[in-house]
Design a protein around this motif. Structure first.
Motif, PDB file in Angstrom:
ATOM      1  N   LYS A 141       0.860  -1.022  -0.208  1.00 22.19           N
ATOM      2  CA  LYS A 141      -0.085   0.153   0.115  1.00 22.19           C
ATOM      3  C   LYS A 141       0.711   1.236  -0.134  1.00 22.19           C
ATOM      4  N   PRO A 142       0.421   2.329  -0.387  1.00 24.40           N
ATOM      5  CA  PRO A 142       1.150   3.706  -0.199  1.00 24.40           C
ATOM      6  C   PRO A 142       1.741   3.966   1.070  1.00 24.40           C
ATOM      7  N   LEU A 143       2.909   4.575   1.169  1.00 27.31           N
ATOM      8  CA  LEU A 143       3.327   4.758   2.259  1.00 27.31           C
ATOM      9  C   LEU A 143       2.550   5.628   3.387  1.00 27.31           C
ATOM     10  N   ILE A 144       1.866   6.517   3.068  1.00 24.20           N
ATOM     11  CA  ILE A 144       1.194   7.379   3.753  1.00 24.20           C
ATOM     12  C   ILE A 144      -0.022   6.389   4.435  1.00 24.20           C
ATOM     13  N   THR A 145      -0.399   5.611   3.707  1.00 26.52           N
ATOM     14  CA  THR A 145      -1.753   4.535   4.215  1.00 26.52           C
ATOM     15  C   THR A 145      -0.836   3.608   5.230  1.00 26.52           C
ATOM     16  N   GLN A 146       0.200   3.060   4.989  1.00 26.18           N
ATOM     17  CA  GLN A 146       0.982   2.311   6.056  1.00 26.18           C
ATOM     18  C   GLN A 146       1.041   3.300   7.259  1.00 26.18           C
ATOM     19  N   TYR A 147       1.333   4.556   6.920  1.00 22.18           N
ATOM     20  CA  TYR A 147       1.896   5.182   8.347  1.00 22.18           C
ATOM     21  C   TYR A 147       0.564   5.466   9.164  1.00 22.18           C
ATOM     22  N   ILE A 148      -0.341   5.621   8.569  1.00 21.18           N
ATOM     23  CA  ILE A 148      -1.818   6.023   9.244  1.00 21.18           C
ATOM     24  C   ILE A 148      -2.098   4.722   9.853  1.00 21.18           C
ATOM     25  N   THR A 149      -2.162   3.887   9.151  1.00 14.67           N
ATOM     26  CA  THR A 149      -2.575   2.245   9.718  1.00 14.67           C
ATOM     27  C   THR A 149      -1.578   2.104  11.034  1.00 14.67           C
ATOM     28  N   TYR A 150      -0.240   2.364  11.147  1.00 15.94           N
ATOM     29  CA  TYR A 150       0.553   1.881  12.200  1.00 15.94           C
ATOM     30  C   TYR A 150      -0.050   2.749  13.234  1.00 15.94           C
ATOM     31  N   LEU A 151      -0.230   4.121  12.900  1.00 19.49           N
ATOM     32  CA  LEU A 151      -0.523   5.230  13.979  1.00 19.49           C
ATOM     33  C   LEU A 151      -1.843   4.437  14.752  1.00 19.49           C
ATOM     34  N   LYS A 152      -2.731   4.013  14.075  1.00 20.16           N
ATOM     35  CA  LYS A 152      -4.033   3.582  14.552  1.00 20.16           C
ATOM     36  C   LYS A 152      -3.898   2.448  15.305  1.00 20.16           C
ATOM     37  N   ASN A 153      -2.973   1.397  14.840  1.00 19.41           N
ATOM     38  CA  ASN A 153      -2.697   0.291  15.509  1.00 19.41           C
ATOM     39  C   ASN A 153      -1.772   0.649  16.852  1.00 19.41           C
ATOM     40  N   LEU A 154      -1.007   1.657  16.853  1.00 20.89           N
ATOM     41  CA  LEU A 154      -0.269   1.973  18.104  1.00 20.89           C
ATOM     42  C   LEU A 154      -1.066   2.534  19.130  1.00 20.89           C
ATOM     43  N   LEU A 155      -2.403   3.549  18.544  1.00 13.21           N
ATOM     44  CA  LEU A 155      -3.327   3.756  19.789  1.00 13.21           C
ATOM     45  C   LEU A 155      -3.815   2.796  20.539  1.00 13.21           C
ATOM     46  N   ARG A 156      -4.282   1.504  19.917  1.00 12.17           N
ATOM     47  CA  ARG A 156      -4.773   0.445  20.403  1.00 12.17           C
ATOM     48  C   ARG A 156      -3.701  -0.401  21.127  1.00 12.17           C
ATOM     49  N   GLY A 157      -2.429   0.088  21.178  1.00 17.39           N
ATOM     50  CA  GLY A 157      -1.509  -0.798  21.985  1.00 17.39           C
ATOM     51  C   GLY A 157      -1.086  -1.771  21.130  1.00 17.39           C
ATOM     52  N   ASP A 158      -1.308  -1.750  19.989  1.00 13.90           N
ATOM     53  CA  ASP A 158      -0.841  -2.987  19.018  1.00 13.90           C
ATOM     54  C   ASP A 158       0.631  -2.727  18.374  1.00 13.90           C
ATOM     55  N   LEU A 159       1.700  -3.273  18.562  1.00 18.06           N
ATOM     56  CA  LEU A 159       2.756  -2.818  18.002  1.00 18.06           C
ATOM     57  C   LEU A 159       3.265  -3.881  16.890  1.00 18.06           C
ATOM     58  N   GLY A 160       2.348  -4.693  16.442  1.00 24.19           N
ATOM     59  CA  GLY A 160       2.415  -5.458  15.605  1.00 24.19           C
ATOM     60  C   GLY A 160       3.198  -6.960  15.842  1.00 24.19           C
ATOM     61  N   TYR A 161       3.313  -7.674  14.734  1.00 25.41           N
ATOM     62  CA  TYR A 161       4.315  -8.944  14.968  1.00 25.41           C
ATOM     63  C   TYR A 161       5.510  -8.562  14.248  1.00 25.41           C
ATOM     64  N   SER A 162       6.525  -9.370  14.749  1.00 25.46           N
ATOM     65  CA  SER A 162       7.736  -9.420  14.543  1.00 25.46           C
ATOM     66  C   SER A 162       8.044  -9.876  12.913  1.00 25.46           C
ATOM     67  N   LEU A 163       8.826  -9.300  12.060  1.00 28.63           N
ATOM     68  CA  LEU A 163       8.861  -9.692  10.873  1.00 28.63           C
ATOM     69  C   LEU A 163      10.105 -11.041  10.710  1.00 28.63           C
ATOM     70  N   ASN A 164      10.816 -10.911  11.759  1.00 33.99           N
ATOM     71  CA  ASN A 164      12.005 -11.952  11.883  1.00 33.99           C
ATOM     72  C   ASN A 164      11.556 -13.036  12.722  1.00 33.99           C
ATOM     73  N   TYR A 165      11.095 -12.749  14.113  1.00 41.62           N
ATOM     74  CA  TYR A 165      10.714 -13.854  14.957  1.00 41.62           C
ATOM     75  C   TYR A 165       9.371 -14.175  14.494  1.00 41.62           C
ATOM     76  N   LYS A 166       9.130 -15.269  13.852  1.00 38.73           N
ATOM     77  CA  LYS A 166       7.710 -15.777  13.446  1.00 38.73           C
ATOM     78  C   LYS A 166       6.757 -16.302  14.675  1.00 38.73           C
ATOM     79  N   ASN A 167       5.566 -15.612  14.586  1.00 38.33           N
ATOM     80  CA  ASN A 167       4.745 -15.803  15.657  1.00 38.33           C
ATOM     81  C   ASN A 167       4.844 -15.238  16.827  1.00 38.33           C
ATOM     82  N   LEU A 168       5.773 -14.211  16.966  1.00 37.42           N
ATOM     83  CA  LEU A 168       6.132 -13.333  17.993  1.00 37.42           C
ATOM     84  C   LEU A 168       5.712 -12.129  18.005  1.00 37.42           C
TER      85      LEU A 168
END
Length: 306
Positions: A56-83
């Motif tokens: 997706k466009p970078l601005i969309t990725q950035y806004i999505t990340y901020l929305k997830n961050l406000l919910r306390g969701d830091l996401g999944y690690s891309l290197n350490y699977k399932n963590l």
């Protein structure tokens, strides 16, 4: 005071937002991507990029990340699977925090003591001794200090273990190595402040009242001379936290530094961002607490509602 605290909260929030944005942009500017590998076909790589939303466009990725961050969701690690990044930070932070607190206590308490001793014995042997320690601490990098401590106390004298984190004995060398630079810095600041305070009018007044030397030193001289040390506690905490990266590697401590370095090497975007945000929040909180403590200790600069 409430107005001041609200202003500090606003500035702190803005600082964290700028930090998140800057790191997010800088990470995206790094060459390559997390899924660069000869083993991945273009089709598989495209599917993975779509799965994580990197198509997706970078601005969309950035806004999505901020929305997830406000919910306390830091996401999944891309290197350490399932963590999740939250799980990684939760498991590793206690080790880094333990090391950081030990190093900070050692550095501040010992640095204050050396600075006071040096100032009270100006141009004498103890003063020169403390100055030499401060010069060594400020000049020699922490990874060299750490390696020398391992060699002397671990390999040669066999008094302390050289690695791992399995008990109190294991914490001594890394805590000293991590806090040595801060110890030197604090001792220099405290010595200079003590020498400046000793010539102030209120010290002369205290002496003229017939107070004992102990009362003058502890009741007036040290209390006022310690203010510059409190002022630099924010940067001191920052130095302690960032220094853990190298020290944790040398002493094989399973702290946050290990994962942060790994995240940078593998371009693990979510892990880099999550760790940076976590460190940033800690440092902002530390600086805010220092500002408040400064006003409490020195009544002359307390902030009152006008």
């Amino acid at each position: 005071m409430a107005k001041y605290l609200l202003r500090r909260l606003f500035i702190s929030t803005l600082t964290i937002l700028v930090l998140i944005t800057a790191v997010w942009i800088l990470v995206r500017l790094l060459p390559g991507d997390p899924f660069t590998s000869d083993k991945l076909s273009p089709e598989i790589k495209e599917n993975i990029m779509r799965y994580y939303g990197f198509d997706k466009p970078l601005i969309t990725q950035y806004i999505t990340y901020l929305k997830n961050l406000l919910r306390g969701d830091l996401g999944y690690s891309l290197n350490y699977k399932n963590l999740t990044v939250t799980r990684i930070l939760k498991d590793s932070f206690p080790y880094s925090a333990d090391l950081g607190v030990r190093a900070l206590l050692f550095a501040v308490l010992t640095g204050l003591f050396l600075g006071i001793v040096a100032a009270l014995n100006r141009s004498r042997f103890l003063d020169y001794f403390c100055i030499i320690i401060a010069i060594i601490g400020c000049s020699v990098p922490d990874f060299i200090i750490g390696s020398l401590l391992q060699y002397v106390f671990g390999v040669k004298l066999k008094l302390l273990p050289v690695a791992q984190w399995q008990g109190f004995k294991y914490t001594i060398l890394p805590s000293v190595a991590l806090g040595f630079y801060t110890l030197a810095y604090v001792s220099r600041v405290m010595r200079a402040s003590m020498l400046e305070v000793v010539n102030q009018d209120y010290i002369k007044t205290a002496n003229s009242k017939g107070l004992s030397q102990i009362q003058v030193i502890f009741g007036h001289q040290i209390r006022n001379a310690i203010l510059p040390v409190i002022t630099v506690l924010g940067p001191i905490i920052a130095a302690i936290l960032t220094g853990t990266f190298v020290i944790e590697s040398i002493y094989t401590i399973p702290g946050m530094g290990k994962y942060y370095v790994s995240g940078v090497q593998t371009l693990d975007y979510t892990l880099i961002l999550g760790s940076t945000i976590f460190y940033g929040v800690l440092l902002v909180i530390a600086n805010t607490v220092v500002d408040i403590a400064y006003g409490i200790i020195d009544p002359r600069i307390r902030v009152y509602k006008k």
